[in-house]
Structures are given as structure tokens and as C-alpha cells.
Design an enzyme around this catalytic site. Structure first.
Site, PDB file in Angstrom:
ATOM      1  N   ASP A 124      -8.131  -4.204  -0.954  1.00 56.01           N
ATOM      2  CA  ASP A 124      -7.387  -2.960  -0.831  1.00 56.01           C
ATOM      3  C   ASP A 124      -5.937  -3.263  -0.425  1.00 56.01           C
ATOM      4  O   ASP A 124      -5.281  -4.087  -1.051  1.00 56.01           O
ATOM      5  CB  ASP A 124      -8.115  -2.040   0.163  1.00 56.01           C
ATOM      6  N   TRP A 125      -5.408  -2.593   0.605  1.00 56.49           N
ATOM      7  CA  TRP A 125      -4.030  -2.844   1.031  1.00 56.49           C
ATOM      8  C   TRP A 125      -3.809  -4.286   1.481  1.00 56.49           C
ATOM      9  O   TRP A 125      -2.688  -4.790   1.447  1.00 56.49           O
ATOM     10  CB  TRP A 125      -3.640  -1.873   2.150  1.00 56.49           C
ATOM     11  N   TRP A 166      -8.076  10.543  -3.778  1.00 58.42           N
ATOM     12  CA  TRP A 166      -8.009  10.040  -2.406  1.00 58.42           C
ATOM     13  C   TRP A 166      -6.638  10.324  -1.794  1.00 58.42           C
ATOM     14  O   TRP A 166      -6.536  10.784  -0.657  1.00 58.42           O
ATOM     15  CB  TRP A 166      -8.317   8.554  -2.403  1.00 58.42           C
ATOM     16  N   ASP A 254     -16.754   0.906  -7.915  1.00 58.33           N
ATOM     17  CA  ASP A 254     -15.789   1.526  -7.008  1.00 58.33           C
ATOM     18  C   ASP A 254     -14.912   2.487  -7.809  1.00 58.33           C
ATOM     19  O   ASP A 254     -14.187   2.068  -8.710  1.00 58.33           O
ATOM     20  CB  ASP A 254     -14.939   0.418  -6.370  1.00 58.33           C
ATOM     21  N   HIS A 284     -16.373   1.036  -2.601  1.00 57.47           N
ATOM     22  CA  HIS A 284     -15.039   0.482  -2.422  1.00 57.47           C
ATOM     23  C   HIS A 284     -14.978  -0.591  -1.336  1.00 57.47           C
ATOM     24  O   HIS A 284     -14.297  -1.605  -1.493  1.00 57.47           O
ATOM     25  CB  HIS A 284     -14.061   1.611  -2.081  1.00 57.47           C
TER      26      HIS A 284
END
Length: 321
Positions: A124-125, A166, A254, A284
Site C-alpha cells: 500500500d502506501w 475508498w 483486492d 487488501h
């Protein structure tokens, strides 16, 4: 600018997370003294090569609690909490957060621990920050392991409907229910319980403490002229010339980032040297649901990379600047 420090007792007796805390102080965007936290485990003989695991939004190093122990049998494992998350200090001003802050924190950690030959695991980030770091400071990176993440350049056509939904949810929900967010993204909830949910909520006892979690999704560029988008574009360009081992390990189900698997397989020249591996029936937060499997795949990849280094090219150069 206000700095919030989550009380230490919020982290007492967390389910499956009994790692000794380590702290590094860094300078914030306006000169603040920020205490940042990281896990640092090592095999008993102290000879393990470093593996650095980077969390994303809105999680923290707790997400890697089932990945770390199997890796620690043979590797030194470091898992930081970015500013605004976990046991690290939190800036309460949303405007204080940026991609550069995350890259600067990671750079400070790498320098302070003098890490080299790092296997960088990103999600992710953690991928936005970690891959930008790897592209700009390749000399410290030995291998890349890429879990569900992306490199956004402001092109909305590349963004999944799941991510856009999201983002809209975050815009409407500034007091983000972090534990609930993680819970709703879990596909296999066999091991999920209220203690785990509480652990994801633990860093965020107040609305102000959630500033980083509330703003990170909104920082993702929606136009190509932002500085963030330009950094991501440069990262893509440099990774397109990456020559060190890289392994793409995705959960394709995801709805937010599962479709980016082929993007990374096409971007990184070395990714197709590795088998195509998927984690099916997984949401996710891949390390949360499939921690043991993620660790096993990482170890297999490192075994393959080491064998390749010994037989083909013992001194693989870094990504060109």
C-alpha cells in the site's frame, strides 16, 4: 504545530505483538522533534541480512506480526511505523503530511542503522514511499518484494473503482474507524477477532491522532501536475531500469489494488525472472490475512535470488540514476 504521542499503555498486551520497541528521533517538516518507532529483530547469532517491511494505510507494523518471526530465523527484520501511525508520533495538522515526509523518515532510519543489501517489502502506501526511496537511493537496496500497492501519477483512468470509493469514504469520514476499515477489507476472517481489531485502533485514541490516516488517501494525486505525481513518474522511470532481484506477490481479489500485479511485472525488468505467484481469496491487507504465507514466499524468493547471485552475477549493480 501540535504533535500527539499515543500513550504507551495503549499498546500493552496486544494480540501477537510482543516485540521490543526501538525509537529514532527525526526532524519534522517544521522542525518538530518526532519520536518514530520501529521493530528490530535478529537471529540469535546476529548475522541476519536486513529485511525492511513497510506498512500502508491505515495500518502499522502490527500488520507484519506474523511475517516477522519466520523471517527472523535467518534475517534481521526491521518494521517501522511511519509518522502518524502506530507507536510513532502523530502530527495533528493534516497539511503536515506528504510523500516527502515518509521518504525522509525511511532515509533517516536506513542511515541511522547503516543498512545495506536490504530486502525491501512494501505494501500500500509503504510501496509509494519505499519504491520512491529505492529508485532514488538504490545503493542500500538488494531486493524488492512488492505486495498490493501502486505508483499513482495522477491518471484517474489507472485508479480502480475500489480505490475511488475508498477515497470518497475517507473524504466523508474524517474520524476514521481504523479497526473497522481493516476488518471490512478482510476476506478470510477465520483468525480475525476483537483483540486484533482493537490493536489496529490502539494508535488512534482521538480524532486528532488520526490526521495521517485521514489524509494519506487524499494525498494520492488526481492530476499529473502535482509534485507527488512527478515523483511517482520519476520512480516509474528509474524502476523500469531496475537490475536487482524483484518479486511481485499480489492478492488479485483486492478490489483496491489487486489489479496492479501486471503493472509491476511489466515495469520491473527483473520481475519476470521470478515465478508468478498469487494469494487467492485474500483482501487488501495481505500480511494481516496471509502472514505465514507471505513470509514463506519471501524466504523462497531470497533463496532463489541468492542462488542466482552465486551462479550468474555475484555483483548486480544498482538502478542507474
Amino acid at each position: 504545530m501540535s504533535v500527539y504521542r499515543t500513550p504507551d499503555e495503549r499498546f500493552d498486551h496486544l494480540s501477537g505483538y510482543d516485540f521490543e520497541p526501538h525509537y529514532l528521533h527525526i526532524e519534522g517538516p517544521n522542525g518538530e522533534d518526532l519520536r518514530t518507532h520501529y521493530v528490530d529483530t535478529d537471529p540469535s547469532d546476529g548475522t541476519g541480512r536486513p529485511v525492511v517491511c513497510l506498512h500502508g494505510e491505515p495500518t502499522w507494523s502490527y500488520m507484519y506480526r506474523n511475517v516477522i518471526p519466520p523471517l527472523t530465523e535467518s534475517h534481521r527484520v526491521i518494521a517501522p511505523d511511519f509518522v502518524g501511525f502506530g507507536k510513532s508520533d502523530k502530527l495533528t495538522d493534516r497539511e503536515a503530511y506528504s510523500l516527502d515526509l515518509g521518504i525522509s523518515q525511511l532515509h533517516a532510519l536506513m542511515e541511522a542503522l547503516d543498512l545495506a543489501g536490504v530486502t525491501l517489502v512494501v505494501h500500500d502506501w509503504g510501496g509509494l514511499i519505499g519504491l520512491a526511496y529505492a529508485a532514488h537511493y538504490p545503493e542500500r537496496i538488494g531486493q524488492l518484494v512488492i505486495l498490493n500497492t501502486f505508483l499513482p501519477v495522477g491518471d484517474e483512468s489507472e485508479m480502480s473503482r475500489g480505490f475511488l470509493a475508498w477515497r470518497r469514504f475517507v473524504e466523508r469520514t474524517p474520524d476514521l474507524p481504523v479497526g473497522t476499515v481493516v476488518e471490512r477489507a478482510i476476506q478470510d476472517n477465520t483468525a480475525w477477532n476483537e483483540d486484533i481489531k482493537a490493536a489496529y485502533d490502539a494508535p488512534f485514541p482521538t480524532s486528532d491522532s488520526k490526521a495521517g490516516a485521514a489524509v494519506w488517501p487524499l494525498l494520492v494525486p488526481t492530476t499529473p501536475d502535482s509534485a507527488f505525481a512527478q515523483t511517482m513518474q520519476r520512480t516509474r522511470e528509474r524502476l523500469s531500469r531496475w537490475t536487482k532481484p524483484s518479486f511481485v506477490l499480489f492478492a488479485p481479489d483486492d478490489p483496491i489494488l489487486g489489479g496492479a500485479h501486471e503493472f509491476f511485472r511489466a515495469l520491473l525488468p527483473t520481475a519476470n525472472n521470478q515465478p508468478e505467484v498469487f494469494l487467492p481469496d485474500t483482501g487488501h491487507f495481505v500480511p494481516e490475512e496471509r502472514g505465514a504465507d507471505v513470509a514463506e514466499h519471501i524466504l523462497d524468493f531470497l533463496d532463489r535470488a541468492e542462488a542466482g547471485d552465486q551462479t550468474k552475477n555475484p555483483s548486480i549493480p544498482g538502478s542507474p540514476e
